[in-house]
Scaffold this motif. Structure first.
Motif, PDB file in Angstrom:
ATOM      1  N   GLU A  29       9.912  -1.330  -1.223  1.00  0.00           N
ATOM      2  CA  GLU A  29       8.758  -0.479  -0.982  1.00  0.00           C
ATOM      3  C   GLU A  29       8.436   0.308  -2.241  1.00  0.00           C
ATOM      4  OE1 GLU A  29       9.878   3.424   1.247  1.00  0.00           O
ATOM      5  OE2 GLU A  29      11.106   1.826   2.125  1.00  0.00           O
ATOM      6  N   PRO A  30       7.241   0.874  -2.353  1.00  0.00           N
ATOM      7  CA  PRO A  30       6.840   1.526  -3.607  1.00  0.00           C
ATOM      8  C   PRO A  30       7.759   2.683  -3.982  1.00  0.00           C
ATOM      9  CG  PRO A  30       4.930   1.140  -2.216  1.00  0.00           C
ATOM     10  CD  PRO A  30       6.139   0.832  -1.376  1.00  0.00           C
ATOM     11  N   SER A  31       8.163   2.695  -5.236  1.00  0.00           N
ATOM     12  CA  SER A  31       8.936   3.802  -5.771  1.00  0.00           C
ATOM     13  C   SER A  31       7.978   4.846  -6.345  1.00  0.00           C
ATOM     14  CB  SER A  31       9.886   3.309  -6.863  1.00  0.00           C
ATOM     15  OG  SER A  31       9.148   2.789  -7.961  1.00  0.00           O
ATOM     16  N   LEU A  32       8.511   5.948  -6.822  1.00  0.00           N
ATOM     17  CA  LEU A  32       7.679   7.054  -7.279  1.00  0.00           C
ATOM     18  C   LEU A  32       6.712   6.613  -8.379  1.00  0.00           C
ATOM     19  CD1 LEU A  32       7.058  10.071  -6.990  1.00  0.00           C
ATOM     20  CD2 LEU A  32       8.826  10.511  -8.703  1.00  0.00           C
ATOM     21  N   GLN A  33       7.207   5.856  -9.343  1.00  0.00           N
ATOM     22  CA  GLN A  33       6.350   5.421 -10.434  1.00  0.00           C
ATOM     23  C   GLN A  33       5.697   4.056 -10.179  1.00  0.00           C
ATOM     24  OE1 GLN A  33       7.963   7.164 -14.560  1.00  0.00           O
ATOM     25  NE2 GLN A  33       9.409   5.716 -13.672  1.00  0.00           N
ATOM     26  N   ARG A  34       6.175   3.352  -9.140  1.00  0.00           N
ATOM     27  CA  ARG A  34       5.818   1.945  -8.917  1.00  0.00           C
ATOM     28  C   ARG A  34       6.247   1.112 -10.121  1.00  0.00           C
ATOM     29  NH1 ARG A  34       2.460  -0.230  -4.928  1.00  0.00           N
ATOM     30  NH2 ARG A  34       1.742   1.283  -3.362  1.00  0.00           N
ATOM     31  N   ARG A  84       5.910   7.473  15.038  1.00  0.00           N
ATOM     32  CA  ARG A  84       5.561   6.191  14.425  1.00  0.00           C
ATOM     33  C   ARG A  84       6.481   5.114  14.981  1.00  0.00           C
ATOM     34  NH1 ARG A  84       3.335   4.866   8.640  1.00  0.00           N
ATOM     35  NH2 ARG A  84       3.943   2.674   8.377  1.00  0.00           N
ATOM     36  N   ALA A  85       5.910   4.012  15.429  1.00  0.00           N
ATOM     37  CA  ALA A  85       6.695   2.968  16.095  1.00  0.00           C
ATOM     38  C   ALA A  85       7.289   1.953  15.137  1.00  0.00           C
ATOM     39  CB  ALA A  85       5.826   2.244  17.122  1.00  0.00           C
ATOM     40  N   GLU A  86       6.727   1.816  13.980  1.00  0.00           N
ATOM     41  CA  GLU A  86       7.180   0.777  13.049  1.00  0.00           C
ATOM     42  C   GLU A  86       7.417   1.393  11.671  1.00  0.00           C
ATOM     43  OE1 GLU A  86       2.561  -0.638  12.265  1.00  0.00           O
ATOM     44  OE2 GLU A  86       3.881  -1.846  13.533  1.00  0.00           O
ATOM     45  N   TYR A  87       8.442   0.887  10.991  1.00  0.00           N
ATOM     46  CA  TYR A  87       8.750   1.426   9.670  1.00  0.00           C
ATOM     47  C   TYR A  87       7.728   0.945   8.647  1.00  0.00           C
ATOM     48  CZ  TYR A  87      11.183   2.853   5.474  1.00  0.00           C
ATOM     49  OH  TYR A  87      11.490   3.447   4.282  1.00  0.00           O
ATOM     50  N   ALA A  88       7.427  -0.362   8.652  1.00  0.00           N
ATOM     51  CA  ALA A  88       6.456  -0.912   7.719  1.00  0.00           C
ATOM     52  C   ALA A  88       5.293  -1.530   8.485  1.00  0.00           C
ATOM     53  CB  ALA A  88       7.110  -1.961   6.832  1.00  0.00           C
ATOM     54  N   ASP A  89       4.084  -1.212   8.054  1.00  0.00           N
ATOM     55  CA  ASP A  89       2.874  -1.776   8.640  1.00  0.00           C
ATOM     56  C   ASP A  89       2.604  -3.105   7.946  1.00  0.00           C
ATOM     57  OD1 ASP A  89       0.278  -2.494   9.324  1.00  0.00           O
ATOM     58  OD2 ASP A  89      -0.494  -0.443   9.241  1.00  0.00           O
ATOM     59  N   ALA A  90       2.806  -4.209   8.662  1.00  0.00           N
ATOM     60  CA  ALA A  90       2.697  -5.535   8.057  1.00  0.00           C
ATOM     61  C   ALA A  90       1.314  -5.790   7.469  1.00  0.00           C
ATOM     62  CB  ALA A  90       3.025  -6.606   9.096  1.00  0.00           C
ATOM     63  N   ASP A 130       0.843  -1.191   0.000  1.00  0.00           N
ATOM     64  CA  ASP A 130       0.000   0.000   0.000  1.00  0.00           C
ATOM     65  C   ASP A 130       0.881   1.246   0.000  1.00  0.00           C
ATOM     66  OD1 ASP A 130      -2.047  -1.797   0.223  1.00  0.00           O
ATOM     67  OD2 ASP A 130      -2.695  -1.151   2.225  1.00  0.00           O
ATOM     68  N   ASP A 131       0.347   2.330  -0.512  1.00  0.00           N
ATOM     69  CA  ASP A 131       1.119   3.572  -0.561  1.00  0.00           C
ATOM     70  C   ASP A 131       1.572   4.029   0.826  1.00  0.00           C
ATOM     71  OD1 ASP A 131      -0.506   5.045  -3.402  1.00  0.00           O
ATOM     72  OD2 ASP A 131       1.565   4.379  -3.216  1.00  0.00           O
ATOM     73  N   ASP A 132       0.725   3.796   1.832  1.00  0.00           N
ATOM     74  CA  ASP A 132       1.057   4.264   3.184  1.00  0.00           C
ATOM     75  C   ASP A 132       1.557   3.139   4.089  1.00  0.00           C
ATOM     76  OD1 ASP A 132      -1.321   2.913   3.323  1.00  0.00           O
ATOM     77  OD2 ASP A 132      -2.363   4.415   4.539  1.00  0.00           O
ATOM     78  N   ALA A 133       2.140   2.111   3.482  1.00  0.00           N
ATOM     79  CA  ALA A 133       2.632   0.971   4.272  1.00  0.00           C
ATOM     80  C   ALA A 133       3.880   1.331   5.065  1.00  0.00           C
ATOM     81  CB  ALA A 133       2.922  -0.223   3.372  1.00  0.00           C
ATOM     82  N   VAL A 134       4.651   2.302   4.600  1.00  0.00           N
ATOM     83  CA  VAL A 134       5.883   2.673   5.294  1.00  0.00           C
ATOM     84  C   VAL A 134       5.828   4.151   5.660  1.00  0.00           C
ATOM     85  CG1 VAL A 134       7.247   0.928   4.090  1.00  0.00           C
ATOM     86  CG2 VAL A 134       7.137   3.235   3.176  1.00  0.00           C
ATOM     87  N   GLY A 135       6.616   4.517   6.658  1.00  0.00           N
ATOM     88  CA  GLY A 135       6.674   5.911   7.042  1.00  0.00           C
ATOM     89  C   GLY A 135       7.651   6.156   8.156  1.00  0.00           C
ATOM     90  N   THR A 136       8.097   7.383   8.261  1.00  0.00           N
ATOM     91  CA  THR A 136       9.040   7.787   9.310  1.00  0.00           C
ATOM     92  C   THR A 136       8.513   9.010  10.061  1.00  0.00           C
ATOM     93  OG1 THR A 136      10.275   9.115   7.699  1.00  0.00           O
ATOM     94  CG2 THR A 136      11.037   6.854   8.070  1.00  0.00           C
ATOM     95  N   ASP A 137       7.194   9.133  10.105  1.00  0.00           N
ATOM     96  CA  ASP A 137       6.610  10.263  10.814  1.00  0.00           C
ATOM     97  C   ASP A 137       6.984  10.231  12.297  1.00  0.00           C
ATOM     98  OD1 ASP A 137       5.373  10.928   8.449  1.00  0.00           O
ATOM     99  OD2 ASP A 137       3.522   9.852   8.936  1.00  0.00           O
ATOM    100  N   PRO A 138       7.129  11.384  12.922  1.00  0.00           N
ATOM    101  CA  PRO A 138       7.441  11.413  14.359  1.00  0.00           C
ATOM    102  C   PRO A 138       6.402  10.634  15.162  1.00  0.00           C
ATOM    103  CG  PRO A 138       7.681  13.594  13.393  1.00  0.00           C
ATOM    104  CD  PRO A 138       7.067  12.740  12.334  1.00  0.00           C
TER     105      PRO A 138
END
Length: 456
Positions: A215-220, A187-193, A177-185
């Protein structure tokens, strides 16, 4: 709005791509192909000329049909030695901001699971400027050196390519998913399984149960190029490709091919202009017509006839050394490059004629002339055939591209048919103006789980 011509530079990670022998020309830098500085200089040159992309051809075998061995190809440097096209791209991306990169890779010799990761990596590193030229492979030597007894029949190669791309679409479009990963302040996990999905592919040719490794690239999905001109190849391209490369030698042949591809794309549920069609073209130019003609005669002196025949023997799957130079030549249909068989004809040419006519312009149209004459010809091809642009083949590198950029590009810009600046964003957005992702009408869209569009 005036239609803008699409331009790619056509090259290969070797000393001789199409025009055998011209590496010997005193201006040629082709022997530097193994130096990263060559590719950096080329990328900067092409971006100066506002080229849409650098289209890098490739083969995974040697041209050993002519004379029953590789000697002619080796002597002339005809696409051997040849290095990997993908590895030079990240370095070129560091010295450019806009230039796209179309890299060739065959569906016959690498598993889609590992290939998906390689292309996602390139798309990440180039910030969405990479495309994949989908080929099925045609050299018998490539098949043998990958453990096959012979090359897979033409129709079967495209059946494999259909499933190969299906696996890739599932990995690129549907696994994360587009929002599967993140580094927002916070956030406890890098990737949401829960947002990363195994693709569970079970097919005739491939079994891929798990998730995409990247993980998804800009163009996928990278921009999809394709160069098959046979009936089966055109159908595959109409269903999958966004940029189709043709090597039509005349406007009449090109016009028929363009119309056929657009009709097939429409029948596949796509907008027929969601496919950019580019024809091969060699332009020999200079400040004046006389200078261009002098340039052409100079280049002809360096042509290697046996190298040219080594290439054509590989494309045709027929040993042309069995014919005398002045005998009419006919080749039979086979499992190799069917489009080349059609172009070569059935007795219309002698080898001498063919070397004279096609040693330089083996991949499509050909123009020798002043900037005005070349621009006139390119505009006529676009207006009379509905083609979108051209893959420009070099006779010498980088000199052919330098000549075109210095002389022809300003003339095309003056006429309003070539851009004066790049559009910001990913390669797909630059080409189509609708964002970084494939449109919903593309075959790959059926494998998506996500709806959120990437920023460009």
């Amino acid at each position: 709005m005036t239609r803008q011509i699409v331009l790619n530079a056509f090259d290969m990670n070797c000393v001789t791509h199409i025009v055998a022998g011209t590496w010997r020309h005193p201006e040629s830098q082709a022997a530097r192909y193994k130096d990263i500085e060559y590719w950096l200089d080329l990328a900067k040159l092409l971006e100066r000329g506002l080229f849409d992309g650098l289209f890098i051809a490739d083969v995974l075998g040697i041209y050993d049909v002519y004379g029953g061995g590789p000697e002619a190809a080796l002597r002339s440097g005809a696409q051997v030695p040849v290095n990997d096209p993908l590895l030079v791209v990240p370095a070129m991306a560091t010295v450019t901001k806009h230039l796209g990169f179309g890299v060739t890779a065959a569906t016959s010799f690498e598993h889609p699971y590992s290939f998906a990761r390689r292309m996602s990596t390139l798309d990440h590193l180039t910030k969405g400027r990479v495309g994949w030229n989908i080929v099925t492979g045609y050299l018998e030597s490539a098949a043998r050196n990958h453990g096959l007894d012979t090359i897979t029949p033409h129709a079967d190669r495209y059946d494999i390519a259909d499933e190969y791309t299906e696996v890739l679409y599932k990995l690129w479009e549907g696994s994360w998913d587009d929002d599967a990963v993140g580094t927002d302040p916070g956030r406890a996990e890098y990737a949401d399984a829960g947002k990363v999905h195994p693709i569970a592919h079970e097919g005739k040719h491939f079994r891929v149960p798990g998730i995409h490794l990247s993980e998804p690239s800009l163009q996928r999905t990278p921009v999809l190029y394709q160069a098959g001109a046979s009936n089966r190849g055109r159908q595959f391209g109409a269903e999958n490709a966004e940029v189709i490369f043709i090597g039509a030698p005349t406007k009449e042949v090109l016009k028929e091919a363009v119309a056929d591809i657009r009709t097939r794309a429409s029948n596949a549920g796509r907008d027929p202009y969601d496919v950019k069609i580019v024809n091969g073209h060699v332009a020999v130019t200079g400040a004046t017509e006389a200078a261009a003609q002098e340039r052409y005669e100079d280049l002809r002196r360096y042509i290697d006839p046996q190298g040219a025949l080594a290439l054509w023997s590989g494309w045709l799957g027929t040993d042309l050394s069995q014919f005398n130079l002045d005998d009419p030549v006919a080749v039979t249909d086979n499992e190799f490059l069917k489009s080349s068989v059609q172009m070569f004809g059935q007795g219309q040419w002698t080898l001498r004629d063919f070397i004279d006519a096609h040693a330089i312009d083996a991949e499509g149209g050909f123009t020798v002339g002043s900037p005005t004459q070349v621009a006139d010809q390119l505009q006529e091809w676009v207006e009379e055939t509905d083609v979108d642009g051209f893959n420009l083949t070099n006779a010498i590198t980088p000199g052919s591209f330098v000549d075109f950029i210095d002389h022809v590009v300003p003339e095309l810009q003056r006429r309003g048919v070539y851009k004066t600046e790049y559009t910001e964003g990913a390669l797909r957005h630059k080409l189509f103006g609708r964002g970084a992702r494939l449109p919903k009408t593309h075959r790959a869209a059926g494998y998506r789980r996500v709806t959120k569009e990437a920023t460009i």
